[in-house]
Scaffold this motif. Structure first.
Motif, PDB file in Angstrom:
ATOM      1  N   LEU A  70       0.816  -1.219   0.000  1.00  0.00           N
ATOM      2  CA  LEU A  70       0.000   0.000   0.000  1.00  0.00           C
ATOM      3  C   LEU A  70       0.850   1.270   0.000  1.00  0.00           C
ATOM      4  N   ARG A  71       2.141   1.132  -0.104  1.00  0.00           N
ATOM      5  CA  ARG A  71       3.037   2.266   0.122  1.00  0.00           C
ATOM      6  C   ARG A  71       2.750   3.452  -0.793  1.00  0.00           C
ATOM      7  N   ASP A  72       2.471   3.208  -2.057  1.00  0.00           N
ATOM      8  CA  ASP A  72       2.263   4.314  -2.997  1.00  0.00           C
ATOM      9  C   ASP A  72       1.030   5.149  -2.660  1.00  0.00           C
ATOM     10  N   PHE A  73       0.050   4.530  -2.005  1.00  0.00           N
ATOM     11  CA  PHE A  73      -1.172   5.256  -1.659  1.00  0.00           C
ATOM     12  C   PHE A  73      -0.973   6.159  -0.445  1.00  0.00           C
ATOM     13  N   MET A  74       0.165   6.009   0.235  1.00  0.00           N
ATOM     14  CA  MET A  74       0.381   6.709   1.496  1.00  0.00           C
ATOM     15  C   MET A  74       1.415   7.818   1.390  1.00  0.00           C
ATOM     16  N   ASP A  75       1.621   8.287   0.166  1.00  0.00           N
ATOM     17  CA  ASP A  75       2.436   9.468  -0.061  1.00  0.00           C
ATOM     18  C   ASP A  75       1.633  10.720   0.289  1.00  0.00           C
ATOM     19  N   PRO A  76       2.306  11.846   0.475  1.00  0.00           N
ATOM     20  CA  PRO A  76       1.580  13.077   0.808  1.00  0.00           C
ATOM     21  C   PRO A  76       0.695  13.597  -0.327  1.00  0.00           C
ATOM     22  N   THR A  77       0.969  13.172  -1.569  1.00  0.00           N
ATOM     23  CA  THR A  77       0.138  13.566  -2.710  1.00  0.00           C
ATOM     24  C   THR A  77      -0.419  12.319  -3.393  1.00  0.00           C
ATOM     25  N   MET A  78      -1.307  12.549  -4.355  1.00  0.00           N
ATOM     26  CA  MET A  78      -1.926  11.448  -5.099  1.00  0.00           C
ATOM     27  C   MET A  78      -1.102  11.014  -6.305  1.00  0.00           C
ATOM     28  N   ASP A  79       0.074  11.587  -6.481  1.00  0.00           N
ATOM     29  CA  ASP A  79       0.845  11.317  -7.697  1.00  0.00           C
ATOM     30  C   ASP A  79       1.172   9.832  -7.864  1.00  0.00           C
ATOM     31  N   SER A  80       1.621   9.195  -6.803  1.00  0.00           N
ATOM     32  CA  SER A  80       1.987   7.778  -6.910  1.00  0.00           C
ATOM     33  C   SER A  80       0.759   6.905  -7.139  1.00  0.00           C
ATOM     34  N   THR A  81      -0.354   7.276  -6.529  1.00  0.00           N
ATOM     35  CA  THR A  81      -1.595   6.524  -6.739  1.00  0.00           C
ATOM     36  C   THR A  81      -2.042   6.648  -8.192  1.00  0.00           C
TER      37      THR A  81
ATOM     38  N   HIS B  22      -0.136   7.150 -10.651  1.00  0.00           N
ATOM     39  CA  HIS B  22       0.808   6.365 -11.437  1.00  0.00           C
ATOM     40  C   HIS B  22       0.372   4.900 -11.512  1.00  0.00           C
ATOM     41  N   ILE B  23      -0.077   4.346 -10.386  1.00  0.00           N
ATOM     42  CA  ILE B  23      -0.554   2.964 -10.373  1.00  0.00           C
ATOM     43  C   ILE B  23      -1.806   2.832 -11.236  1.00  0.00           C
ATOM     44  N   LEU B  24      -2.731   3.781 -11.120  1.00  0.00           N
ATOM     45  CA  LEU B  24      -3.948   3.748 -11.936  1.00  0.00           C
ATOM     46  C   LEU B  24      -3.622   3.808 -13.427  1.00  0.00           C
ATOM     47  N   ASN B  25      -2.529   4.448 -13.771  1.00  0.00           N
ATOM     48  CA  ASN B  25      -2.166   4.604 -15.178  1.00  0.00           C
ATOM     49  C   ASN B  25      -1.764   3.302 -15.857  1.00  0.00           C
ATOM     50  N   TYR B  26      -1.626   2.227 -15.084  1.00  0.00           N
ATOM     51  CA  TYR B  26      -1.347   0.926 -15.694  1.00  0.00           C
ATOM     52  C   TYR B  26      -2.612   0.293 -16.273  1.00  0.00           C
ATOM     53  N   LEU B  27      -3.774   0.794 -15.886  1.00  0.00           N
ATOM     54  CA  LEU B  27      -5.022   0.156 -16.306  1.00  0.00           C
ATOM     55  C   LEU B  27      -5.238   0.230 -17.815  1.00  0.00           C
ATOM     56  N   MET B  28      -5.133   1.410 -18.380  1.00  0.00           N
ATOM     57  CA  MET B  28      -5.425   1.574 -19.807  1.00  0.00           C
ATOM     58  C   MET B  28      -4.446   0.801 -20.700  1.00  0.00           C
ATOM     59  N   PRO B  29      -3.153   0.768 -20.405  1.00  0.00           N
ATOM     60  CA  PRO B  29      -2.260  -0.052 -21.231  1.00  0.00           C
ATOM     61  C   PRO B  29      -2.620  -1.539 -21.223  1.00  0.00           C
ATOM     62  N   ILE B  30      -3.119  -2.045 -20.097  1.00  0.00           N
ATOM     63  CA  ILE B  30      -3.557  -3.445 -20.076  1.00  0.00           C
ATOM     64  C   ILE B  30      -4.729  -3.637 -21.023  1.00  0.00           C
ATOM     65  N   LEU B  31      -5.710  -2.738 -20.937  1.00  0.00           N
ATOM     66  CA  LEU B  31      -6.872  -2.823 -21.825  1.00  0.00           C
ATOM     67  C   LEU B  31      -6.458  -2.714 -23.289  1.00  0.00           C
ATOM     68  N   GLU B  32      -5.493  -1.860 -23.553  1.00  0.00           N
ATOM     69  CA  GLU B  32      -5.049  -1.669 -24.944  1.00  0.00           C
ATOM     70  C   GLU B  32      -4.450  -2.949 -25.501  1.00  0.00           C
ATOM     71  N   GLN B  33      -3.709  -3.691 -24.692  1.00  0.00           N
ATOM     72  CA  GLN B  33      -3.100  -4.929 -25.149  1.00  0.00           C
ATOM     73  C   GLN B  33      -4.132  -6.005 -25.447  1.00  0.00           C
ATOM     74  N   VAL B  34      -5.235  -6.002 -24.702  1.00  0.00           N
ATOM     75  CA  VAL B  34      -6.211  -7.087 -24.801  1.00  0.00           C
ATOM     76  C   VAL B  34      -7.354  -6.756 -25.747  1.00  0.00           C
ATOM     77  N   ASP B  35      -7.861  -5.518 -25.677  1.00  0.00           N
ATOM     78  CA  ASP B  35      -9.036  -5.134 -26.470  1.00  0.00           C
ATOM     79  C   ASP B  35      -8.869  -3.691 -26.907  1.00  0.00           C
ATOM     80  N   ALA B  36      -8.227  -3.507 -28.042  1.00  0.00           N
ATOM     81  CA  ALA B  36      -7.935  -2.154 -28.534  1.00  0.00           C
ATOM     82  C   ALA B  36      -9.210  -1.364 -28.798  1.00  0.00           C
ATOM     83  N   GLU B  37     -10.270  -2.049 -29.233  1.00  0.00           N
ATOM     84  CA  GLU B  37     -11.530  -1.360 -29.510  1.00  0.00           C
ATOM     85  C   GLU B  37     -12.144  -0.797 -28.227  1.00  0.00           C
ATOM     86  N   LEU B  38     -12.152  -1.586 -27.173  1.00  0.00           N
ATOM     87  CA  LEU B  38     -12.666  -1.112 -25.887  1.00  0.00           C
ATOM     88  C   LEU B  38     -11.803   0.026 -25.361  1.00  0.00           C
TER      89      LEU B  38
END
Length: 408
Positions: free
Chosen positions: A173-184, A186-202
């Motif tokens: 949980l370390r990234d969620f416990m920074d003083p800002t939301m930047d690291s969180t 960053h973790i959320l930003n992995y979601l769209m690349p996963i979707l792009e690899q599996v279902d480009a249309e979605l």
């Protein structure tokens, strides 16, 4: 007698007569035996425990979780932190927010729980959270943190929950416990690349809708504890996440979006409409299927590959960068029966200290060498009373792991 025997036989056969129920029981017993053997191996067979936690059914029962969760996080059950004290509340900067969040967490406790019992657990929850924050000034509280803490508390009790939460806060949980939301973010930003690899249309549809990834924020930072109505589903996911890479919750988020692909594409391509759909997670998801798919996606598209393709690498994630060292640290643990012998040997040659020294003389004998079996028997009885009762009873005693190891 023959009639009873036939009835018993029929109970182990599925409606189609293929013995599926009996097969399931055999599979469950085999899994329990494998977990038991892994716990008694010296060193503990962590890889087997991880596979058991991630595979179908997870760790099966709370009794097993109380044995395995500490091993997955490399926690010595005979060297737990002291019981949190109320003094930690004094002048703590997060006290008011923690209290507000905990007071609003009533739905996280089992239905039908007595109000007095729930109130006791809520007070314990406040103390656990503030104790972790006090001893880790580099960590910052976030709303949703209490959802993780209460899930641990209901299963393992106050002192072990404190140990587990402290370890998770410094790693998974370390990234969620920074003083800002930047690291969180960053973790959320992995979601769209996963979707792009599996279902480009979605992926393209969601980009056109400009929905972003904020709909998955509460899933990620609470390990889905805040959004699932049935605690058994939350526990199944916790088994999986505790045995996996810190990014696994985001891979699971991707599998949920992919599972709902038709619904998403049939929605108006509008940010508000798509966000409304995705932010309300269905309660009847096929969790075992999704867990298997999340693991497959992780194996096929590991974080390093996604970071490179999506230019995510420049931002360093503490959870990701420390995970390999954390995993290695779990591989050389002694089984609880060995730790107990070592602790007894140490107790016989060293003066009482810590929690034992703080006990009143008339009650301290429960922790004495001559009465350990009494303590362990009481602990074993509390374990049979259910997770909620155990959580309250746990505040009165230390752990007795060997009792748990006899509960198979």
């Amino acid at each position: 007698m023959k009639k009873l025997k036939r009835k018993k036989d029929n109970a182990g056969v599925g409606e189609n007569g293929n013995g599926s129920t009996r097969d399931a029981d055999c599979g469950r017993k085999q899994k329990l035996a494998e977990i038991h053997q892994a716990l008694f191996s010296d060193p503990v067979d962590i890889e087997t425990l991880r596979r058991a936690a991630a595979s179908k059914g997870g760790l099966l029962t709370d009794e097993v979780r109380r044995k395995v969760w500490p091993k997955l996080l490399n926690i010595n059950v005979y060297d737990l932190p002291y019981k949190p004290g109320r003094k930690v509340r004094e002048n703590h900067k997060d006290y008011n927010q923690v209290v507000l969040d905990v007071r609003r967490s009533m739905k996280r406790f089992p239905q039908g729980m007595a109000a007095s019992e729930r109130a006791t657990l809520q007070e314990q929850l406040i103390d656990i959270i503030l104790e972790v924050l006090k001893h880790n000034p580099q960590l910052h509280y976030y709303q949703g943190y209490h959802d993780v803490a209460v899930s641990l508390l209901l299963v393992v009790g106050e002192r072990m929950a404190l140990a587990l939460l402290n370890k998770l806060s410094n790693f998974h949980l370390r990234d969620f416990m920074d003083p800002t939301m930047d690291s969180t973010k960053h973790i959320l930003n992995y979601l769209m690349p996963i979707l792009e690899q599996v279902d480009a249309e979605l992926h393209d549809f969601m980009n056109r809708a400009e929905v972003g990834t904020i709909f998955a924020l509460s899933w990620l930072i609470t390990w889905y504890g805040h959004v699932l109505s049935q605690f058994k589903h939350t526990l199944r996911l916790y088994d999986f996440f505790l045995a996996s890479h810190p990014l696994m919750p985001i891979y699971l988020a991707a599998t949920i979006v992919l599972y709902r692909e038709k619904e998403v594409k049939q929605t108006e391509c509008d940010m508000a409409m798509v966000h409304h759909l995705l932010s309300r997670i269905p309660q009847d998801l096929p969790y075992e299927l999704l867990i298997g798919q999340a693991q497959h996606l992780f194996d096929q598209y590991p974080p390093s590959l996604l970071a490179k393709r999506a230019a995510l690498q420049p931002r360093k994630s503490l959870s990701i960068s420390t995970f390999q060292a954390f995993q290695l640290s779990t591989l050389h643990q002694r089984p609880d029966n060995v730790l107990q012998r070592l602790t007894r040997a140490e107790d016989s040659t060293t003066p009482r200290h810590g929690l034992e020294a703080a006990l009143p003389q008339d009650g301290g004998q429960l922790w004495g060498q001559g009465n350990r079996m009494v303590k362990m028997a009481v602990w074993g009885l509390s374990a049979t009373l259910g997770a909620a009762v155990f959580a309250v009873a746990q505040t009165a005693m230390d752990w007795g792991p060997e009792v748990l190891l006899q509960l198979f």
